[in-house]
Design a protein around this motif. Structure first.
Motif, mmCIF file in Angstrom:
data_model
loop_
_atom_site.group_PDB
_atom_site.id
_atom_site.type_symbol
_atom_site.label_atom_id
_atom_site.label_comp_id
_atom_site.label_asym_id
_atom_site.label_seq_id
_atom_site.Cartn_x
_atom_site.Cartn_y
_atom_site.Cartn_z
ATOM 1 N N THR A 1 0.769 -1.164 -0.094
ATOM 2 C CA THR A 1 0.017 -0.097 0.115
ATOM 3 C C THR A 1 0.790 1.402 0.074
ATOM 4 O O THR A 1 1.664 1.308 0.749
ATOM 5 N N THR A 2 0.778 2.024 -0.998
ATOM 6 C CA THR A 2 1.801 3.188 -1.049
ATOM 7 C C THR A 2 0.744 4.195 -0.422
ATOM 8 O O THR A 2 -0.391 4.163 -0.499
ATOM 9 N N PHE A 3 1.507 5.186 0.060
ATOM 10 C CA PHE A 3 0.893 6.417 0.562
ATOM 11 C C PHE A 3 1.951 7.837 0.203
ATOM 12 O O PHE A 3 3.055 7.703 -0.109
ATOM 13 N N GLY A 4 1.168 9.126 0.404
ATOM 14 C CA GLY A 4 2.050 10.281 0.154
ATOM 15 C C GLY A 4 1.483 10.994 -1.175
ATOM 16 O O GLY A 4 1.245 10.269 -2.076
ATOM 17 N N GLU A 5 1.874 12.289 -1.398
ATOM 18 C CA GLU A 5 1.836 12.940 -2.313
ATOM 19 C C GLU A 5 2.935 13.743 -2.805
ATOM 20 O O GLU A 5 3.878 13.845 -1.880
ATOM 21 N N SER A 6 3.051 14.130 -3.872
ATOM 22 C CA SER A 6 4.146 14.800 -4.480
ATOM 23 C C SER A 6 4.944 15.966 -3.544
ATOM 24 O O SER A 6 6.026 15.989 -3.517
ATOM 25 N N HIS A 7 3.878 16.778 -3.172
ATOM 26 C CA HIS A 7 4.510 17.875 -2.340
ATOM 27 C C HIS A 7 4.147 17.722 -0.832
ATOM 28 O O HIS A 7 4.101 18.749 -0.112
ATOM 29 N N GLY A 8 3.700 16.594 -0.408
ATOM 30 C CA GLY A 8 3.410 16.321 0.902
ATOM 31 C C GLY A 8 4.641 16.161 1.659
ATOM 32 O O GLY A 8 5.614 16.182 1.138
ATOM 33 N N PRO A 9 4.627 15.814 3.057
ATOM 34 C CA PRO A 9 5.849 15.834 3.714
ATOM 35 C C PRO A 9 6.667 14.666 3.599
ATOM 36 O O PRO A 9 7.858 14.461 3.686
ATOM 37 N N GLU A 10 6.009 13.573 3.017
ATOM 38 C CA GLU A 10 6.519 12.379 3.034
ATOM 39 C C GLU A 10 5.921 11.339 1.827
ATOM 40 O O GLU A 10 4.643 11.680 1.648
ATOM 41 N N VAL A 11 6.557 10.531 1.340
ATOM 42 C CA VAL A 11 5.954 9.255 0.511
ATOM 43 C C VAL A 11 6.452 7.937 1.127
ATOM 44 O O VAL A 11 7.305 7.839 1.852
ATOM 45 N N GLY A 12 5.979 6.865 0.707
ATOM 46 C CA GLY A 12 6.407 5.765 1.200
ATOM 47 C C GLY A 12 5.431 4.395 1.064
ATOM 48 O O GLY A 12 4.515 4.491 0.291
ATOM 49 N N VAL A 13 5.652 3.427 1.488
ATOM 50 C CA VAL A 13 4.745 2.058 1.359
ATOM 51 C C VAL A 13 4.906 1.416 2.482
ATOM 52 O O VAL A 13 5.787 1.261 3.511
ATOM 53 N N VAL A 14 3.682 0.606 2.828
ATOM 54 C CA VAL A 14 3.441 -0.345 3.770
ATOM 55 C C VAL A 14 3.519 -1.911 2.901
ATOM 56 O O VAL A 14 2.710 -1.900 2.200
ATOM 57 N N VAL A 15 4.290 -2.791 3.361
ATOM 58 C CA VAL A 15 4.448 -4.051 2.776
ATOM 59 C C VAL A 15 3.912 -4.838 3.596
ATOM 60 O O VAL A 15 4.668 -5.181 4.692
ATOM 61 N N ASP A 16 2.876 -5.781 3.291
ATOM 62 C CA ASP A 16 2.197 -6.756 4.088
ATOM 63 C C ASP A 16 2.590 -8.039 3.564
ATOM 64 O O ASP A 16 2.369 -8.284 2.400
ATOM 65 N N GLY A 17 2.820 -9.227 4.488
ATOM 66 C CA GLY A 17 3.233 -10.470 3.710
ATOM 67 C C GLY A 17 4.983 -10.737 3.712
ATOM 68 O O GLY A 17 4.922 -11.722 3.097
ATOM 69 N N VAL A 18 5.448 -9.768 4.403
ATOM 70 C CA VAL A 18 7.062 -9.942 4.144
ATOM 71 C C VAL A 18 7.124 -11.232 5.357
ATOM 72 O O VAL A 18 7.122 -11.096 6.521
ATOM 73 N N PRO A 19 7.836 -12.447 4.927
ATOM 74 C CA PRO A 19 8.198 -13.439 5.886
ATOM 75 C C PRO A 19 9.316 -13.054 6.992
ATOM 76 O O PRO A 19 10.040 -11.885 6.766
ATOM 77 N N ALA A 20 9.039 -13.208 8.166
ATOM 78 C CA ALA A 20 10.066 -13.102 8.993
ATOM 79 C C ALA A 20 11.679 -13.680 8.733
ATOM 80 O O ALA A 20 11.462 -14.800 8.011
ATOM 81 N N GLY A 21 12.518 -13.069 9.331
ATOM 82 C CA GLY A 21 13.709 -13.503 9.195
ATOM 83 C C GLY A 21 14.646 -13.281 7.821
ATOM 84 O O GLY A 21 15.622 -13.545 7.338
ATOM 85 N N LEU A 22 14.042 -12.334 6.940
ATOM 86 C CA LEU A 22 14.822 -12.040 5.714
ATOM 87 C C LEU A 22 15.854 -10.948 6.343
ATOM 88 O O LEU A 22 15.325 -9.628 6.746
ATOM 89 N N PRO A 23 17.064 -11.077 5.854
ATOM 90 C CA PRO A 23 17.907 -9.820 6.204
ATOM 91 C C PRO A 23 17.590 -8.616 5.302
ATOM 92 O O PRO A 23 17.522 -8.777 3.948
ATOM 93 N N LEU A 24 17.433 -7.437 5.834
ATOM 94 C CA LEU A 24 17.068 -6.256 5.266
ATOM 95 C C LEU A 24 17.682 -5.027 6.056
ATOM 96 O O LEU A 24 17.719 -4.986 7.143
ATOM 97 N N SER A 25 18.185 -4.120 5.224
ATOM 98 C CA SER A 25 18.764 -2.939 5.584
ATOM 99 C C SER A 25 18.354 -1.761 4.814
ATOM 100 O O SER A 25 17.771 -1.963 3.543
ATOM 101 N N GLU A 26 18.250 -0.614 5.365
ATOM 102 C CA GLU A 26 17.882 0.658 4.318
ATOM 103 C C GLU A 26 18.868 0.969 3.334
ATOM 104 O O GLU A 26 18.480 1.284 2.429
ATOM 105 N N GLU A 27 19.882 0.322 3.299
ATOM 106 C CA GLU A 27 21.073 0.489 2.218
ATOM 107 C C GLU A 27 20.551 -0.363 1.148
ATOM 108 O O GLU A 27 20.652 -0.037 -0.056
#
Length: 392
Positions: free
Chosen positions: A13-39
């Protein structure tokens, strides 16, 4: 606003507008234990980021912040929420747009649907390509999960305006196109693409283009019968991208001009398995993956925001007038669009792989986590192959 979610087992589910404070996403269904970093996420976002040569001059660093679903470097099984701040917003550039809907944009259709008094005209609001930040962030997670089953995606700009890549180049060269300023896998046409975009910038005009994405290593059998066919979900995913006006896979529309004797692909033995001689169908037959490379193309229209005056109507007076769109816009949205098409293809593939139980839906084992991390490392190295130390 409805229609902001996509997917079944792996749902974004994506959210946010072009000139709003932020944009982003909620990802549902990601299994536990996946190595993940902001990089990891930032790596993918860097290829759709504005503020570079031949794309929008908007200066956004697109630094992702994971605010949920991650603990000590691994996913927890909870929804993963990724936020990206909008730091370089100049809403004053859109003061004229408030009353003069731009030709080619969704301005007037948003007014029709939601009402003028509710319309966020700044930079296109929710209809802006800025929304695709969330898609690409989620695509990074999808690509990392696809490494578990040996799937790698590569995309490039197949054509820009009337110029088309017709030369031979490898899958590895397609991966390296990430570092081409115009997403060219064919170095012979890279300079031609650049000259065309320079011309568009000088003239205040724009060009369309075609992005091609290839998914290698996709197992046979992905796709549900009838309405949830793999081709149908890919079409919906790709056509949902802003500015995409056409979708095809395999030979696509060329097949409409062929005879059956030309179009049918012969079944052969390949390395001890059944396969197809020419991959005419682009890896999908009957809506189900057949084990060959999946080949998808997306046609992008020219960027609608151009400086050349165009006719419109002033919503205050309902009189015809003209508008010359100012601001920082891509001379071709297709260049950055390649990264978005890649991500949408990855999202569809990981969703169907989970629905087919090829990728765990609850948690990864330690061994699976190691495989995902190793395959991601190899993917990044492959993308960087052939670059000089200065380029990296």
């Amino acid at each position: 606003m409805t229609g902001s979610s996509f997917g079944e087992a792996f749902r974004i589910t994506t959210f946010g507008e072009s000139h709003g404070p932020e944009v982003g996403v909620v990802v549902d269904g990601v299994p536990a234990g996946l190595p993940l970093s902001e990089e990891d996420v930032k790596f993918e976002l860097s290829f759709r980021r504005p503020g570079r040569r031949f794309v929008s001059g908007r200066r956004e660093e697109d630094v992702p912040l994971v605010v949920s679903g991650l603990f000590e470097g691994r996913t927890t099984g909870a929804p993963v929420t990724i936020v990206v701040k909008n730091n370089d917003v100049i809403s004053s550039l859109y003061s004229e747009v408030r009353y003069k809907p731009r030709p080619g944009h969704a301005d007037l259709t948003y007014v029709f649907r939601y009402g003028f008094e509710n319309w966020d005209y700044r930079g296109g609001g929710r209809a802006s390509a800025r929304e695709t930040v969330g898609r690409v962030a989620a695509g990074a997670i999808a690509k990392k999960l696809l490494g578990l089953i040996g799937v790698t995606l590569a995309g490039y700009l197949r054509s820009l305006g009337e110029i088309e890549s017709t030369g031979e180049f490898s899958f590895e060269e397609m991966l390296c196109s990430k570092y081409s300023p115009v997403r060219a896998a064919d170095r012979k046409v890279e300079a031609s693409y650049e000259e065309l975009l320079k011309k568009a910038i000088i003239e205040g005009d724009s060009y369309g283009g075609v992005a091609e994405v290839i998914a290698r290593g996709v197992p046979a059998g992905l796709g549900e019968p009838v309405f949830d066919k793999l081709k149908a979900d890919l079409a919906k995913a790709v056509l949902s991208i802003p500015a995409v006006v056409g979708f095809e896979y395999g030979l696509g529309f060329k097949l409409a001009r062929m005879r059956g004797s030309e179009a049918n692909d012969e079944i052969v033995r390949k390395n001890g398995r059944l396969g197809w001689r020419r991959n005419v169908a682009g890896g999908i037959i009957g809506g189900i993956s057949n084990g060959e490379d999946i080949v998808v193309r997306a046609a992008f229209k020219p960027t609608s925001s151009i400086r050349i005056p165009q006719r419109t109507v002033d919503l205050r007076t309902m009189e015809e007038t003209t508008i010359s769109v100012l601001g920082r816009h891509d001379p071709s949205v297709a260049v950055r669009g390649v990264a978005v098409v890649e991500s949408m293809v990855a999202l569809v593939l990981v969703d169907h792989a989970m629905r087919s139980s090829l990728i765990p839906r609850v948690k990864l084992t330690q061994d699976q986590a190691k495989v995902a991390e190793e395959m991601w490392r190899r993917y990044i190295e492959a993308c960087r192959q052939g670059l000089s130390e200065e380029s990296q």
